[in-house]
Structure formats: C-alpha cells, structure tokens
Write an enzyme that holds these catalytic residues in place. Structure first.
Site, PDB file in Angstrom:
ATOM      1  N   HIS A   1       0.827  -1.297   0.176  1.00  0.00           N
ATOM      2  CA  HIS A   1      -0.037  -0.039   0.118  1.00  0.00           C
ATOM      3  C   HIS A   1       0.864   1.182  -0.008  1.00  0.00           C
ATOM      4  O   HIS A   1       2.143   1.241   0.346  1.00  0.00           O
ATOM      5  CB  HIS A   1      -0.914  -0.066   1.334  1.00  0.00           C
ATOM      6  CG  HIS A   1      -0.533   0.211   2.570  1.00  0.00           C
ATOM      7  ND1 HIS A   1       0.011   1.330   2.988  1.00  0.00           N
ATOM      8  CD2 HIS A   1      -0.233  -0.650   3.533  1.00  0.00           C
ATOM      9  CE1 HIS A   1       0.518   1.069   4.167  1.00  0.00           C
ATOM     10  NE2 HIS A   1       0.522  -0.269   4.630  1.00  0.00           N
TER      11      HIS A   1
ATOM     12  N   CYS B   1       2.769  -4.474   6.894  1.00  0.00           N
ATOM     13  CA  CYS B   1       2.512  -4.303   5.659  1.00  0.00           C
ATOM     14  C   CYS B   1       3.777  -3.998   4.672  1.00  0.00           C
ATOM     15  O   CYS B   1       5.069  -3.588   5.305  1.00  0.00           O
ATOM     16  CB  CYS B   1       1.608  -3.277   5.336  1.00  0.00           C
ATOM     17  SG  CYS B   1      -0.222  -3.581   6.006  1.00  0.00           S
TER      18      CYS B   1
END
Length: 457
Positions: A343, A361
């Site tokens: 992301h 992440c």
C-alpha cells in the site's frame, strides 16, 4: 315428349343380368339351409383357445426379451427403482458387440464410451438423482444378428444432500497464481469420488492437482503458475455423487473464467526493495519498508486477495495506547487475511529502501503504490523473502506455500491432473514430464514460507 334412348336395349340387358344374378343368389341361399349360431360350449372353447394363443404369444415375447437381455444386458435392469446414481449405466454384449446406446431423460444429458473391444458401454459421469431414464441399446448377437433392448428405471431421491460453491466468477479474470476454490455445504468423506467428478478444460496445456484443505474445502493449483492468457472451464459433475454416507449432490456446477497477464511481485525484507515482473520481464524495482522487528511481514508466496482505495486500517493495540492507529490508507492490495497489504505510505518514504518501520505491511512510495494498485487483480503472486517470521497456512490463499510433491499428497486420488482443450484426465505423477519452471516468474520456490527464506531468483 321424350326422345328414344338408343342405348336402352343395352341397359335393359344389363338390368336383366343383375336380376338373374340376384335370383341365383336367392336360390343358392335357399339350397344352403339356415345358418346356425355356435353353442355356448363352442364359444367357450374358442375363447379358451384364443386366450391360450395370447398367453403363448406373451410367453414367447418374454422368452425373446429374456434372450435379448441376456445377449445385450443393460444395468440398471428394466423396472428398477431407487437406483444408486453413482453406478451410472452399463451395457454389455455377451457374444457380439454394442453398436449404439441412447438415453432419454428430462435431466442432464448422458454421454458414454465403448471399451473392451466394443463389448461394453458405460456412462461417463454419475446419473442425476430423482430422475427416470430410458436406455435403448443396439448390438449384435449370435451369428451377427441385430439385437435391440430397452430398460427404463428411476434413480433414488436422497434424504440428505450437499451443495457446492466455486469462488471464481463467470468470465472474470484472475492472476496466474489463482487457485480454483470449492466449498461444500457438508463434510465430504468420499473424497476420491468427488475428485473424479471434476473436469477442467483449458485453452493451453496445464498440469495440476486437487488438494483437500479440511473436509469442506477443495482447491486446484497448477504445478507451476498458470500460463498467461488461458481460458479455464470448470465442470463439476456432482449430481448423483455420494459425498458422504447417504449424502448426495443434486446439481452439477460449471464456471468459465480467464487467467490474465502474469504480474508477479517479490519483496525482500533485507534489501528493502520489491521487484515487479510483467509477463516474465522485470519492469520495476521500487524501494519499500516492511514490518518492523516486533511486527515482521511474514515470509511466503501468497496471491493478492482484494484491493481497496482507500481501506481503513486499525491496530497497534488498544485505542489511546502508544502504538494504536486508525488510518485510511490509499492504494492497498491485500495478500493475507490477517491484514498485510502492499500500500501507499507517504509517512514512511524517508525509510523506504533502508529501514523496516511498518506494522507488517509492505510500504510503497505513493506513485509506485498507485501503479501497482491499478495493475493488480486477484490471484497475482506476491512473495515475501528473508523475514524473521514464517508465513501461516491459510492466512491468505497459501496454496503456493507447498512444493509440488507436498501438494500432490493432498489429493485423495494421489494423482495429477492433465488438462487441455479436450478436457482433463487423472494421471500418475511419475508419468509427467520433468518440471523446468524457475522461480520467481514461473513458479514458487520450495520452502518459501519458512522464516528467513532466501531471495527468489
């Protein structure tokens, strides 16, 4: 005044002849005496003789039918009820050959194949439940004589049933790592029968296998990533399959979908870069930041599950604690169910390429995250390497964690599947050609989900 008919003489002779014939007829009747009605005894005898003749004809028909049935046998037999549909239909010629078989039903069409030198015909798939079938078989008997016989029967209506769902959507496009995922409404114990009922047709040759992940989930994965731009048609001939004792499927399941271009991402937690490959060529090398030491991004070859722009991410402890966060994040592509994404992370750009600071992440520069987001579809392989944390089975679509040899062991048949434009067959793994695919662009590496897995390729 009437004129004289010149033909009157002829007509007179004609009528005279008719009158004479009539008189002779009357005379003959008189000479013959009176006709007599049959006596009651005679009537009874005639009726008895007629009944005996009819019975003899019926017995002869039965004998002939029995002879035909013996020389050209249809199973299930004529008049059968509550037939187990999993047995299908078979036709066997005792002395000659089977030449033609037709099956009439209001259910799914029935196909079949000849074997044993055309002495046997058998239906390809199971029969439907709760259906009536009429089978007409033609063959040759003793001396090459033509034989035709028929059987009408009805299959059972089960008291317990199971249904099946497939994840893939009709005419949708998926990445080259996408598994075919089936979910059953009831636990399946007769796993081999269910596997045998499944057929794949692929526009390009594919080798793969089925894998049972518990008793209600069954997945198909190719040995290596799907060939790009492959059309896949799935046919589950599940109507009539006994998935567990007394539990039958009552509907077939079909779906056609596409495999698109090959987009593959590989992220290293130690080099702090991710490589992006498109159709076998590396097109990007982007700086990243993965999970910090206390929240490492787990190793493994995953596939993208979904994407959102934005997605709300909440975690880091209880609200108000030092690590708590509740943020809207842009251009997020998910690859684990527990919440790991590729992301956009404008707040960590300064660390990307050098330091791991995320909550687990893969952080990307905003322009790069947008580029990857726009390219991504479900099923694109994503591999994380060199982490201190091992990947967890079923935390995402983790079929690619397993090497091919281990994946094969998940099949109830212990067989591989060879698929192509003509359909699929089950084959012994030992009969397959050698695998020459290489990681990371053609397949996943063995042991890819182990902690500290080496970089791939």
């Amino acid at each position: 005044m009437r004129g004289k008919d010149r033909r009157s003489g002829g007509w007179g002779r004609h009528f005279a002849a008719i009158a004479a014939a009539a008189a002779i007829g009357l005379l003959a009747t008189a000479c013959g005496g009176h006709a007599q009605s049959p006596s009651p005894g005679q009537t009874k005898a005639q009726a008895s003789a007629s009944a005996e003749a009819a019975e003899a004809r019926a017995e002869a028909a039965k004998a002939r039918a029995a002879m035909l049935a013996a020389e050209l046998k249809i199973t299930p037999a004529n008049g059968s009820h509550d037939v187990d549909p999993s047995g299908g239909i078979s036709v066997t010629a005792a002395k000659g050959k089977v030449t033609n078989v037709t099956v009439r039903t209001s259910g799914d069409p029935v196909s079949g194949y000849l074997s044993d030198g055309d002495k046997t015909w058998h239906s390809t798939w199971t029969l439907d439940t709760s259906q009536t079938y009429t089978v007409t078989a033609t063959g040759t008997g003793t001396g090459g004589s033509k034989i035709t016989t028929t059987s009408t029967f009805r299959t059972l209506s089960p008291s317990q049933t199971f249904s099946t769902e497939i994840y893939e959507g009709s005419d949708q496009t998926y990445g080259v790592g996408m598994p075919i995922m089936l979910i059953f409404s009831q636990p399946i114990t007769n796993r081999a029968a269910v596997e045998r009922s499944l057929e794949l047709t692929t526009s390009k040759p594919v080798i793969g296998a089925w894998y049972w992940d518990g008793d209600e989930h069954l997945d198909f994965r190719p040995r290596d990533y799907w060939p790009a731009y492959t059309t896949v048609s799935f046919d589950g001939h599940l109507n009539g399959i006994e998935g567990a004792d007394g539990v039958y499927g009552t509907a077939d399941l079909t779906q056609t979908f596409e495999i698109g271009r090959a987009l593959i991402a590989v992220a290293s937690t130690t080099t702090h870069y991710t490589q992006i490959y498109l159709n076998g060529k590396r097109i990007y090398d982007w700086p990243i930041s993965t999970g910090r030491a206390s929240l490492p991004t787990p190793d493994g070859t995953y596939v993208s599950v979904q994407k959102n722009n934005p997605v709300r991410m909440i975690g880091g402890g209880k609200p108000g604690s030092a690590g708590y966060y509740n943020e809207l994040v842009n251009y997020a592509v998910r690859f684990t169910f527990s919440g790991d994404y590729y992301h956009s992370a404008p707040w960590s750009v300064i660390d990307q390429g050098t330091t791991n600071v995320s909550h687990g992440c893969v952080n990307l520069p905003p322009p790069d995250a947008e580029t990857y987001y726009n390219m991504s579809i479900p099923g694109d392989p994503i591999t994380v390497t060199n982490s201190t944390a091992a990947g967890k089975w079923d935390d995402g679509w983790t079929e690619w964690f397993l090497p091919w040899s281990a994946y094969l062991r998940g099949s109830a048949l212990n067989e591989a599947v060879q698929a192509g434009p003509q359909g699929s067959t089950f084959v012994s793994p030992s009969s397959l050609p050698a695998d020459t695919a290489t990681a990371p662009v053609q397949t996943s590496a063995a042991g890819n989900y182990d902690a500290g897995a080496a970089a791939l390729g």
